[in-house]
Scaffold this motif. Structure first.
Motif, PDB file in Angstrom:
ATOM      1  N   ARG A  25      -0.651   5.917  11.358  1.00 54.62           N
ATOM      2  CA  ARG A  25      -0.003   4.616  11.576  1.00 54.62           C
ATOM      3  C   ARG A  25      -0.713   3.812  12.666  1.00 54.62           C
ATOM      4  O   ARG A  25      -0.668   2.592  12.659  1.00 54.62           O
ATOM      5  CB  ARG A  25       1.466   4.805  11.948  1.00 54.62           C
ATOM      6  N   HIS A  67      -0.847   3.369   5.332  1.00 47.87           N
ATOM      7  CA  HIS A  67       0.316   3.318   6.228  1.00 47.87           C
ATOM      8  C   HIS A  67      -0.042   2.784   7.612  1.00 47.87           C
ATOM      9  O   HIS A  67       0.806   2.774   8.514  1.00 47.87           O
ATOM     10  CB  HIS A  67       0.933   4.711   6.356  1.00 47.87           C
ATOM     11  N   GLU A  83      -0.371   0.699  10.750  1.00 48.08           N
ATOM     12  CA  GLU A  83       0.386  -0.418  11.327  1.00 48.08           C
ATOM     13  C   GLU A  83      -0.351  -1.050  12.505  1.00 48.08           C
ATOM     14  O   GLU A  83      -0.154  -2.232  12.798  1.00 48.08           O
ATOM     15  CB  GLU A  83       1.766   0.057  11.782  1.00 48.08           C
ATOM     16  N   LYS A 138       0.671  -2.821   5.269  1.00 41.26           N
ATOM     17  CA  LYS A 138       1.684  -2.547   6.287  1.00 41.26           C
ATOM     18  C   LYS A 138       1.192  -2.868   7.694  1.00 41.26           C
ATOM     19  O   LYS A 138       1.932  -2.677   8.669  1.00 41.26           O
ATOM     20  CB  LYS A 138       2.103  -1.079   6.216  1.00 41.26           C
ATOM     21  N   LYS A 165       0.563  -4.361  11.109  1.00 39.25           N
ATOM     22  CA  LYS A 165       1.319  -5.290  11.954  1.00 39.25           C
ATOM     23  C   LYS A 165       0.508  -5.807  13.136  1.00 39.25           C
ATOM     24  O   LYS A 165       0.715  -6.936  13.586  1.00 39.25           O
ATOM     25  CB  LYS A 165       2.587  -4.595  12.478  1.00 39.25           C
ATOM     26  N   ASN A 201       2.294  -9.095   6.751  1.00 44.74           N
ATOM     27  CA  ASN A 201       3.162  -8.429   7.724  1.00 44.74           C
ATOM     28  C   ASN A 201       2.591  -8.445   9.137  1.00 44.74           C
ATOM     29  O   ASN A 201       3.194  -7.883  10.059  1.00 44.74           O
ATOM     30  CB  ASN A 201       3.411  -6.976   7.302  1.00 44.74           C
TER      31      ASN A 201
END
Length: 566
Positions: A124, A146, A148, A169, A171, A192
């Motif tokens: 992540r 996955h 982020e 995904k 961010k 996102n």
């Protein structure tokens, strides 16, 4: 303006596992281990036996290799290896099936070995700051669905692979200090995204498509070559942090006033000349940076920024401050350094929460006494490396009972007010480069004083009770014509000065004891009180004992001597 840090301290509680030279204290049930900053040259074998381990900190060592046995740590979720000497990643690293956070920043990684990271499907957060990257391996962008947070700052990237659009995904992406000349258009497809950091690149424009990033919360674009912004930026309705410092902007798009959730804005180092109207339409604004932006005046509508706690207006061309500035009741930090201010608003005392005030380098004819109404002020900067020099610091400075730090360097002060000694919380006093001839004895009462900077003045002595300042750690007296203590003592630093003062006191006490002993001797011999003796000598009279002897020698006065007849 907070950003992701290269060393991610604070993400979880630290539990030190080494103390001095003690061996690593671990058990089979250890879940977290911190062996960072231990000068390790290899991956500790003890760690490799801990099958239940979940978090490993090995940052800031000299580890050169990740061992193949790392594959046995199936439960590891977080692995920090930043700031080591790792060049190649072993294939077994890709078998850490639970790994969610990996930091390999500041390692001399070979690009050819990064492919193994594509097997870490649960990742992540991946940080690859300062690793010499010129390209991002395409397999990473295809496989890590996955992800982020992607940290790529301080590399040599000029573009992103088009496959990065697979990071649906994602961010947060950090691309600071790279070589982007064009805003990566692929980012506009990552709907996102909440944080984009492109500070210190070579961008000249933003695409209109940036308005599609509806979730964008923080956008860092400082130190680029932007001369304008797209109108579509106002569509990023969740924008709260926008750093545009040190670009080539003259104005902002008029519709940016719609970004009502804005809390932090950086506009320093641009060519604004006027405060943009849009800024005054952001009621939630908390931090506003306008340093060196060519401002000559402020708008009265600045009073609307009722949530503002920090306002940096330093290095501009302001000659006057509107009274409306004093309506910012939440303001805690106000920087007005290096302007052309002649006076301050009489309503300054309304800033009841102000803790830090910078007034260095302005054109005040005399000390601005409006400052004394700031009851919460803790730090005051009014050194004059440029601008008019102050010749007088008023006694009213004693009203600033919350003051902790006072910077009055580079002025023409000859004396300091006695009231400085009554400031109960004063910790730092900077009086360098003035014309001080003496230090008030009252300063010996400032028991919280930690730093006293006095170099380059006209001092010849300091109060003999200065060593009562038990918390004083820094005392500078260089470039003064010091006599007491002598210059060679002052050159030895505070310990040398303290030793001199203590010895001087000891000598003084001894002198008093000797004087007291002498007085006692005089009384014991019946000559009278020592003070009376001194008075008689001053008047040219003899002591009572001397008078007795004189009377016996003079005939015809007093009683006749033995054997004499009338």
């Amino acid at each position: 303006m907070s950003k992701d840090r290269v060393t991610p301290e604070g993400l979880s509680p630290r539990v030190p596992t080494r103390s001095g030279s003690d061996p690593l204290q671990i058990t089979d049930r250890t879940f977290f281990i911190d062996a960072s900053r231990q000068s390790l040259t290899r991956f500790p074998w003890e760690i490799l036996t801990l099958r239940e381990l979940e978090e490993i900190h090995l940052e800031e060592n000299q580890i050169e290799e990740i061992p193949a046995d790392i594959q046995h740590l199936k439960n590891v979720r977080v692995l920090y290896l930043n700031n080591n000497q790792v060049r190649s990643l072993c294939p077994e690293l890709g078998k850490l099936s639970s790994l969610e956070g990996l930091d390999l920043s500041s390692n001399p990684l070979l690009l050819s070995s990064l492919g193994v990271l594509s097997y870490l499907r649960t990742l992540r957060e991946l940080r690859l700051y300062h690793t010499g990257l010129r390209d991002i391996p395409v397999p990473l962008c295809k496989a890590l669905h996955h992800l982020e947070l992607f940290g790529l700052s301080s590399n040599h990237l000029e573009s992103l692979p088009k496959e990065i659009v697979n990071q649906t995904k994602l961010k947060e992406i950090y691309l600071k200090q790279n070589q982007f000349k064009v805003f990566p258009p692929e980012l506009c497809a990552l709907r996102n995204l909440e944080v984009i950091d492109l500070d210190e690149n070579q961008l000249t424009a933003l695409p209109e498509e940036v308005g599609t990033l509806k979730h964008l919360h923080k956008l860092y674009l400082a130190h680029n070559h932007l001369s304008s912004l797209p109108e579509s930026l106002h569509l990023c309705g969740r924008m709260a942090v926008l750093d545009l410092s040190y670009n080539l902007l003259h104005s902002l798009p008029h519709n940016l006033e719609e970004l009502v959730e804005m809390t932090e804005v950086g506009l320093s180092g641009n060519r604004l000349e006027k405060l943009p109207r849009q800024v005054c339409k952001w009621p939630a604004l908390h931090l506003l940076y306008l340093r060196s932006s060519g401002l000559r005046s402020l708008r009265r509508s600045i009073r609307r920024l009722v949530s503002l706690s920090l306002l940096d207006l330093s290095q501009n061309h302001l000659e006057h401050l509107p009274s409306q500035l004093c309506a910012l009741r939440s303001l805690e930090i106000l920087a007005l350094d290096d302007n052309n201010l002649l006076q301050l608003p009489s309503e300054l005392g309304l800033l009841s929460k102000l803790k830090v005030l910078g007034l260095t380098g302005n054109e005040f004819v005399a000390f601005p006494e409006e400052v004394f109404s700031l009851v919460s002020l803790e730090k005051l900067y009014i050194g004059q490396d440029q601008g008019n020099k102050l010749t007088y610091l008023p006694e009213q400075v004693g009203k600033l009972q919350s003051l902790k730090e006072l910077y009055i360097e580079n002025n023409y002060l000859e004396y300091l007010p006695i009231s400085l000694g009554s400031l109960p919380h004063l910790e730092v006093l900077d009086c360098r480069h003035n014309l001080l001839k003496q230090i008030p004895y009252s300063l010996c009462q400032a028991q919280d004083l930690r730093e006293l900077l006095l170099e380059d003045n006209l001092l010849t002595q300091i109060p003999e009770d200065f060593d009562n300042l038990v918390n004083l750690k820094v005392l500078t007296l260089t470039e003064n014509p010091m006599e007491d203590p002598p210059q060679d003592v002052c050159a030895g630093g505070i310990e040398s000065i303290w030793k001199y003062l203590k010895e001087k006191k000891a000598r003084k006490i001894m002198a008093i004891k000797i004087q007291a002993w002498w007085r006692g001797v005089m009384v014991f011999r019946g000559i009278g009180r020592f003070e009376e003796l001194l008075k008689l000598r001053k008047k040219g009279k003899a002591s009572p004992k001397d008078k007795k002897g004189a009377a016996a020698k003079k005939p015809g006065k007093g009683k006749p001597g033995k054997g004499n007849k009338k």
